[in-house]
Design a protein around this motif. Structure first.
Motif, mmCIF file in Angstrom:
data_model
loop_
_atom_site.group_PDB
_atom_site.id
_atom_site.type_symbol
_atom_site.label_atom_id
_atom_site.label_comp_id
_atom_site.label_asym_id
_atom_site.label_seq_id
_atom_site.Cartn_x
_atom_site.Cartn_y
_atom_site.Cartn_z
ATOM 1 N N THR A 80 3.473 37.965 25.439
ATOM 2 C CA THR A 80 2.465 37.982 26.496
ATOM 3 C C THR A 80 1.487 39.130 26.288
ATOM 4 O O THR A 80 0.280 38.955 26.393
ATOM 5 N N ALA A 81 2.011 40.310 25.996
ATOM 6 C CA ALA A 81 1.181 41.490 25.758
ATOM 7 C C ALA A 81 0.979 41.700 24.261
ATOM 8 O O ALA A 81 1.868 41.408 23.459
ATOM 9 N N TYR A 82 -0.190 42.207 23.899
ATOM 10 C CA TYR A 82 -0.542 42.459 22.500
ATOM 11 C C TYR A 82 -0.470 41.182 21.659
ATOM 12 O O TYR A 82 0.030 41.182 20.539
ATOM 13 N N VAL A 83 -0.961 40.102 22.218
ATOM 14 C CA VAL A 83 -1.024 38.829 21.492
ATOM 15 C C VAL A 83 -2.457 38.625 21.016
ATOM 16 O O VAL A 83 -3.393 38.633 21.818
ATOM 17 N N HIS A 84 -2.637 38.445 19.727
ATOM 18 C CA HIS A 84 -3.979 38.227 19.195
ATOM 19 C C HIS A 84 -4.514 36.886 19.685
ATOM 20 O O HIS A 84 -3.766 35.914 19.821
ATOM 21 N N GLY A 119 14.982 38.727 23.286
ATOM 22 C CA GLY A 119 14.121 39.898 23.307
ATOM 23 C C GLY A 119 13.794 40.434 21.934
ATOM 24 O O GLY A 119 12.670 40.312 21.449
ATOM 25 N N VAL A 120 14.788 41.014 21.271
ATOM 26 C CA VAL A 120 14.552 41.695 19.999
ATOM 27 C C VAL A 120 14.036 40.731 18.927
ATOM 28 O O VAL A 120 13.043 41.018 18.236
ATOM 29 N N VAL A 121 14.694 39.580 18.787
ATOM 30 C CA VAL A 121 14.299 38.631 17.740
ATOM 31 C C VAL A 121 12.872 38.121 17.948
ATOM 32 O O VAL A 121 12.047 38.175 17.017
ATOM 33 N N PRO A 122 12.504 37.613 19.148
ATOM 34 C CA PRO A 122 11.108 37.177 19.332
ATOM 35 C C PRO A 122 10.098 38.307 19.162
ATOM 36 O O PRO A 122 9.022 38.091 18.598
ATOM 37 N N TYR A 140 7.221 37.718 16.466
ATOM 38 C CA TYR A 140 5.831 37.612 16.913
ATOM 39 C C TYR A 140 5.049 38.894 16.646
ATOM 40 O O TYR A 140 3.822 38.850 16.485
ATOM 41 N N GLY A 141 5.740 40.031 16.601
ATOM 42 C CA GLY A 141 5.059 41.275 16.280
ATOM 43 C C GLY A 141 4.450 41.230 14.894
ATOM 44 O O GLY A 141 3.300 41.642 14.678
ATOM 45 N N ILE A 142 5.204 40.718 13.923
ATOM 46 C CA ILE A 142 4.704 40.609 12.547
ATOM 47 C C ILE A 142 3.525 39.636 12.487
ATOM 48 O O ILE A 142 2.506 39.900 11.835
ATOM 49 N N ILE A 143 3.646 38.511 13.194
ATOM 50 C CA ILE A 143 2.581 37.506 13.170
ATOM 51 C C ILE A 143 1.302 38.048 13.809
ATOM 52 O O ILE A 143 0.194 37.868 13.284
ATOM 53 N N ASN A 144 1.442 38.730 14.942
ATOM 54 C CA ASN A 144 0.256 39.280 15.601
ATOM 55 C C ASN A 144 -0.383 40.386 14.775
ATOM 56 O O ASN A 144 -1.614 40.493 14.705
ATOM 57 N N LEU A 145 0.436 41.207 14.132
ATOM 58 C CA LEU A 145 -0.106 42.253 13.261
ATOM 59 C C LEU A 145 -0.902 41.634 12.120
ATOM 60 O O LEU A 145 -2.000 42.112 11.775
ATOM 61 N N ALA A 146 -0.384 40.563 11.551
ATOM 62 C CA ALA A 146 -1.096 39.885 10.468
ATOM 63 C C ALA A 146 -2.442 39.345 10.953
ATOM 64 O O ALA A 146 -3.456 39.436 10.246
ATOM 65 N N ALA A 147 -2.463 38.803 12.176
ATOM 66 C CA ALA A 147 -3.717 38.269 12.721
ATOM 67 C C ALA A 147 -4.736 39.380 12.935
ATOM 68 O O ALA A 147 -5.934 39.215 12.632
ATOM 69 N N TYR A 148 -4.296 40.528 13.445
ATOM 70 C CA TYR A 148 -5.221 41.651 13.639
ATOM 71 C C TYR A 148 -5.778 42.144 12.297
ATOM 72 O O TYR A 148 -6.960 42.494 12.188
#
Length: 478
Positions: free
Chosen positions: A119-123, A423-426, A430-438
């Motif tokens: 929800t937060a920090y989603v590209h 929690g941890v797994v998603p 998603y953290g890696i995916i959003n970082l890649a998008a940024y």
């Protein structure tokens, strides 16, 4: 009313949203205009269904409730008709046997979604793709099969949606689950693989030990002169094949066919809810008219959304935020012909509104102002309104304590395994995916989005006056 020699009582039970609603057009006008037609408020007790042959039109939560009530009222028969299907999930996931061990818990399913990177920090490109929804659907379907033997829903063995519409991106979860043991009874079979694994869903003993059932079938095409129902031919559906040669002759028809929003009492100069093009709240050129509570979340509740919408509109008309004109990425994926075009993902919608009015907290800001416990609660918690009152124009002095206590309890109730898998797994994925998008946007591989309206972000007319939008997030709460 009478059809041939058959007497029928017709109850119309729409799901109403405030007073600005009207019944969906009904299939049978003669039933709609019957003198015995009654509204939801006139249904008082299950004894009204006792010893009746009940036909229910629809498969939403109201229909499920009526089916369960009819069974408990000892109705002679109960038949539920629907055109497409539904996605059934109980409000609380707590009746599983996993590897022979019974699970407990009391956490609602809408409390399982975490904020950070979902929800937060989603590209915006990730949000637009709905990737999070499709990935979670893929995982949930496999988990449901391993626990209940079906991917159609949680312990749902009939009424499944077509594969192209089966998922949280498309439909509203049906959380009225009490009738499912009775709908499942003609279709649920033993699964030796799951029995060997020790996995199953545990129906309440009273329902599991009953020999009653609820029939399901396609929608009626007509009601014959003798009062029997002719169902639309659907050879692709197992419930139609089972019931097609069985006479169904109801003496009580219950319409649970939904509602439509109707604003014909407003002046034509006013925009209607379906004309709002800014966050489903206002029309960009008439921001003084707001529609609060006229979206429907796929999972989650409407009241928290109305509170968030009220804060959003207050900030707008007081000039505390610019008019947002970026494209929204929170809508459910409805077809153009769908009756409901205002379905939203609860978490994505709440977060979008918070970012608009300056209530979405940054991680460093949270840690510096409120400490690690509030930061942890925000990252692992769902999109509760309190989180968007930790900072910004609607900051509340009570919010940090609520986050550390009441909202932290929703996280603790998941347990270690629940917080790891939900929690941890998603977050990591998603953290890696959003970082890649940024990073892709940084090098120019993701283009900017166009505005949904040709509007000036710095000023908007309200009642003919131009209001400037201060970038300062001063508090609107004393």
């Amino acid at each position: 009313m009478r059809t041939g020699q058959t007497s029928m009582t017709v109850l119309i039970l729409p799901s109403l949203q405030g007073c600005m609603s009207a019944l969906t057009s009904l299939k049978y006008p003669e039933l709609r205009t019957s003198k015995e037609t009654s509204s939801t408020s006139q249904y008082k007790h299950r004894t009204q269904l006792a010893n009746r042959r009940v036909l229910i039109l629809g498969c939403g939560e109201t229909a499920m409730d009526i089916a369960y009530e009819a069974i408990k009222a000892n109705a002679q028969s109960v038949t539920m008709c629907f055109r497409t299907g539904f996605l059934s999930f109980p409000k609380v996931l707590n009746r599983f046997q996993v590897f022979g061990k019974t699970t407990g818990g009391s956490l609602p399913i809408d409390g399982l979604i975490t904020n950070l990177f979902e929800t937060a920090y989603v590209h915006r490109a990730i949000a637009k793709s709905r990737l999070r929804w499709f990935v979670s659907d893929f995982a949930i379907k496999r988990v449901m099969w391993s626990l209940t033997g079906t991917q159609a829903g949680c312990n749902q063995h009939v009424g499944g949606l077509p594969s192209e519409r089966l998922g949280r991106a498309y439909v509203f979860l049906n959380k009225s689950h009490k009738a499912m043991p009775y709908l499942n009874r003609p279709y649920k079979k033993r699964d030796p693989v799951l029995e060997f694994m020790g996995n199953k869903y545990l129906d309440p003993p009273e329902d599991a030990n009953s020999d009653r059932w609820v029939d399901t079938c396609s929608f009626p095409s007509s009601i014959n002169a003798d009062g029997t129902v002719a169902f639309e031919p659907r050879p692709d559906r197992k419930d139609w094949r089972r019931l097609k040669d069985t006479p169904v002759k109801p003496d009580c028809v219950v319409y649970c066919t939904g509602y439509k929003q109707d604003f014909n009492w407003l002046s034509p100069s006013y925009p209607t809810a379906d004309q709002t093009n800014i966050r489903n709240i206002i029309k960009h050129d008439q921001p003084s008219i707001a529609y609060i509570g006229f979206v429907r979340p796929g999972v989650g509740a409407i009241p928290p959304i109305t509170g968030q919408q009220a804060m959003w509109w207050t900030a707008l008309i007081l000039g505390k935020m610019p008019l947002p004109t970026d494209p929204p990425h929170y809508h459910l994926l409805a077809s153009k012909n769908s009756r409901i075009q205002y379905g939203v993902d609860h978490s994505a919608y709440m977060s979008t509104l918070a970012r608009d009015f300056g209530g979405a907290p940054g991680l460093l800001e949270l840690w510096q102002e409120h400490g690690w416990r509030v930061l942890l609660a925000y990252c692992f918690g769902a999109s509760f309104v309190t989180y968007y009152r930790l900072i910004g124009p609607f900051r509340s002095a009570a919010a940090p304590e609520i986050a550390e206590t009441e909202l932290m309890q929703t996280i603790k109730r998941r347990g270690v395994a629940g917080n790891f898998f939900f929690g941890v797994v998603p977050m990591a994925f998603y953290g890696i995916i959003n970082l890649a998008a940024y990073l892709l946007e940084l090098v120019g591989l993701i283009p900017a989005e166009e505005s949904v309206v040709a509007a000036d972000n710095e000023a908007t007319k309200v009642n003919g006056e131009v209001i400037s939008h201060s970038r300062e997030k001063e508090s609107l709460i004393e």
